[in-house]
Design a protein around this motif. Sequence first.
Motif: not given
Length: 442
Positions: A186-187, A200-205, A223-225, A317-323
Motif C-alpha cells: 500500500v503506497r 492506493v496500492t502498487e497494483k491499483g486503487r 504514518a508520516g507520509n 519520507r514523503r512520496w506521491r501515490p504514483d511513486e
Amino acid sequence: MPGPTVIPFHSDQILPQRVDAVVIGGGIIGVSTALELAERGVSVLLCEKGQIAGEQSSRNWGWVRISRRDPREIPLMIEAIRAWEKMDQRTGRKTGYARTGILFTAPTDKVFGQFERWCRHLVPHQIDCRMVSGADLDALMPGHRMKVRGALYTPLDGRAEPQCAGVAIAEAARAAGATVMTACAVRSLDVQAGRVAGVVTEKGRVKCDAVVLAGGAWSRLFAGNAGIDLPQLKVLNTVMRTTVAEGPQASVWADGFALRKREDGGYTVASGTENTVDLVPDSFRLARRFLPALIDEWSSLRFRLSDRWKIEAQEARRWRPDEITPFEKTRILDPAPVPRVLRSSWAAARAAFPFLRDAEIVQGWAGLIDVTPDAVPVISPVQDLPGLHVATGFSGHGFGIGPGAGKLMADLVMGTAPVVDPADFRLSRFSDGSRIAPDSGF
C-alpha cells in the motif's frame, strides 16, 4: 544469513475495487485483525508488501506469555491466551500452540522480591503465578546448573510456532472471506473530505471506509507520509535454533539467555538481557520522547552505528501515490544477527543446561522490533484522520498478544463494545500530556 523459513502462502491475484476495510501488513497483528473482521462479516483486503509473517512475526521467540508484562497489557493478554487455546480448531491448521509455563529466574533476593511483587497483578484475575525455588524449581528445569534464588513461574504461559502461526491465521482469514494479497504494497491513503476513502496500492486503487495500519517496524514511515505523528523506533534482537535436544518443556528466561522448546524438538535460544539499537536519524528526532524508556532499559541496550544510518537517512519520507515507495524497494527486513550475541547467549545457555552441549546451532537470525516510548502498543483510531486505525509498536510483545490485539482492533473498527478498555493503547497519549514511561509492575 537469511531469516527463518516460513510456510509458503499463495497470494490472491485479483485486487478488489471496494471493501469495507483494508489491513496494511501481514504480520501477526494484521492477520489476526483480518480474521476477526472477516468472521464478523466485514469485507476485508489484507495487503502485505512482502510475504505473510516475513519479518518479526516469524523471527520472535514464540513465547505466549502473560508473566512480566506491563500491567496495562494484562487484560488484553488474557483475551489473547483464550484465543490461542482455540486457534488450531478455529483455523483448521497447526499453530504449534501449547501451554507449557514460563520461568523467569531470579539471581538475587532483590530480583526475587521484584518478581514476587509482580505476581500480585494476576491475583484479581485468579491466574496462578508464583515463586518457586529449591526442589520445585529443579523439577521444572531438570539438569540445570544455575545458581539462582528462584524463579517466577506462570503455568498459564505457553508457546506457539512463529514460522507457521501467522500463515495459519491468514489462511483462516481468507477462508472466512478476506482477500489476502502478498507482494502488494500500500503506497498511500486516499483521503477525501478529511477522512479515509480508500488506499492506493502498487497494483491499483481500492475504495474502503476503514484502514488498519499494522505495518510493524514500517508503521512510522507510512504514518508520516499521511501526516500522522507516530513515535516509534526499531530494536534488533538476535535469535537462533538448535538441533533436537531433550530438556525442559517450560520456557526459561535468565541472565544472558532465554530458551524455548520447539515443536520440531530443538530449542529457540536468544539473549534474555540484550538488544541492539542501531543509531538512525529518528534516534535523534525522537530522543526526548524515548528518554524515560532509555533510562529504564539502559542496561539491556547496546547502541551502535551501522549501515542502518545510511539506509534510513536516504529513505524517502514523503512520496506521491504514483511513486515507488520504500516498501517496494525493501520487501522484507532481513537484518544480520549479531555474532557476539549468538556466541554469548549460546555459551550461557550451554553452561546452564548441559543437555545443550550435545546440540548444535542450525540457524541464527535477527528481527527488527517496533518499539514505542512506553513499550506499550498503539491500538487506536486516529482522531485527526477518521477512518484510519493504527495497531503497532508492540515492543517485542506482539506475537503472544496478537490474537487479542486483533480482536480489540476489530471492535474499534466496527464501533462495537471493546473487549478491553482501549484507553491505555490510544495514540493520543503521546500528545495529550499523559505521562509516558514503561511500567515494570514492580
